[in-house]
Design a protein around this motif. Structure first.
Motif, PDB file in Angstrom:
ATOM      1  N   ASN A   1     -19.456  36.284 -24.594  1.00 30.12           N
ATOM      2  CA  ASN A   1     -18.804  36.946 -23.715  1.00 30.12           C
ATOM      3  C   ASN A   1     -19.506  37.484 -22.628  1.00 30.12           C
ATOM      4  O   ASN A   1     -19.291  37.372 -21.422  1.00 30.12           O
ATOM      5  CB  ASN A   1     -17.982  38.169 -24.098  1.00 30.12           C
TER       6      ASN A   1
ATOM      7  N   ASN B   1     -19.562  36.119 -18.376  1.00 27.64           N
ATOM      8  CA  ASN B   1     -19.138  37.161 -17.612  1.00 27.64           C
ATOM      9  C   ASN B   1     -20.452  37.555 -16.708  1.00 27.64           C
ATOM     10  O   ASN B   1     -20.047  38.230 -15.705  1.00 27.64           O
ATOM     11  CB  ASN B   1     -18.551  38.447 -18.257  1.00 27.64           C
TER      12      ASN B   1
ATOM     13  N   GLU C   1     -22.655  39.140 -17.113  1.00 26.14           N
ATOM     14  CA  GLU C   1     -23.386  40.614 -17.412  1.00 26.14           C
ATOM     15  C   GLU C   1     -24.786  40.595 -17.801  1.00 26.14           C
ATOM     16  O   GLU C   1     -25.241  39.737 -18.628  1.00 26.14           O
ATOM     17  CB  GLU C   1     -22.343  41.482 -18.408  1.00 26.14           C
TER      18      GLU C   1
END
Length: 277
Positions: free
Chosen positions: A214, A218, A220
């Protein structure tokens, strides 16, 4: 709320009304029983009202053509899921789940076997949704006398999960879950170890992989790790780190996802816990 009049009858439990020039679907047990166009709907009969922006026609067609018990079961599952998750689901679930369930039930009636290669991952990653799937399994057994397999409960769980307001699309969820399954297969092949899929270590690894994927998708910031610690893990757990690298090569080659070394070190620690068992 002003009185709602029936514009179209879809089945005995679903009608279309015109409200401010907009078509809305109104559902409730026996809402259209002995009713005709332009009749007023008793407010006490109304259980659900929705506006289907894009797929209004498709949903109306499903409500007109599918067996009513399938529609009722799908709606009960959705209501139960919203209660269990304590959050509303995206309106699209009314189409997606109803359509999926009717297809699955018909296949089971014809003797087809339903399989779900991601069953074990779904059980761990989407635990509450899977419990909803098992509740649905029991409901279908009671209502229709049809035994759906756990694999199908997991399919229902995925539909529920992707209908959560902040969830990724079904394609993205399937892609992530499939990648995790492939990464687990690499661990088993590389280290030649049986994996206890009920163990806490396995469940922690799956959860870690899901969050890592994830974060990478994204863009991050990932877990950081100082050089000394990284070097120590590479030396002390060389086999596990090499295995994590293999997993990362697969993720990059097949899915275009790039895992930094610090992330691989954390994965190596999880793999080491699995091996310890």
């Amino acid at each position: 709320m002003m009185a709602l009049r029936i514009h179209k009858i879809l089945n005995k439990n679903a009608v279309v009304v015109l409200d401010d020039g907009k078509e809305k679907i109104v559902m409730g047990a026996g809402i259209a029983f002995q009713k005709r166009k332009n009749d007023i709907i008793p407010p006490a009969k109304i259980e659900k009202i929705f506006v289907m922006e894009e797929e209004n026609e498709k949903f109306q067609q499903l409500l007109r053509t599918l067996p009513e018990e399938y529609i009722e079961i799908a709606e009960e599952i959705i209501s139960y899921a919203e209660g269990k998750l304590q959050a509303p689901l995206n309106n699209h679930i009314h189409i997606a789940l109803t359509d999926h369930l009717s297809f699955a039930i018909e296949r089971l009636k014809q003797g087809y076997r339903i399989q779900n290669k991601l069953l074990n991952e779904i059980k761990v990653l989407y635990k509450t949704e899977y419990e909803i799937g098992l509740w649905a399994k029991q409901l279908i057994q009671e209502r229709l006398g049809i035994e759906i397999p756990d694999d199908e409960a997991a399919h229902i769980a995925l539909h529920i999960h992707t209908a959560k307001m902040d969830a990724a699309s079904m394609n993205k969820t399937l892609r992530q879950t499939t990648l995790i399954r492939e990464m687990i297969d690499i661990i088993q092949a590389e280290l030649d170890i049986p994996i206890d899929e009920d163990s806490i270590s396995y469940q922690r690894l799956l959860t870690h992989l899901r969050f890592a994927i994830n974060r990478i998708e994204n863009g991050e910031l990932l877990h950081s790790m100082d050089e000394e610690m990284l070097a120590l893990i590479q030396t002390k757990y060389g086999k596990e780190f090499a295995c994590a690298q293999k997993m990362a090569e697969h993720a990059k080659g097949e899915y275009g996802l790039e895992f930094p070394d610090a992330e691989l070190a954390y994965i190596a620690l999880h793999i080491q816990r699995l091996r310890k068992r």
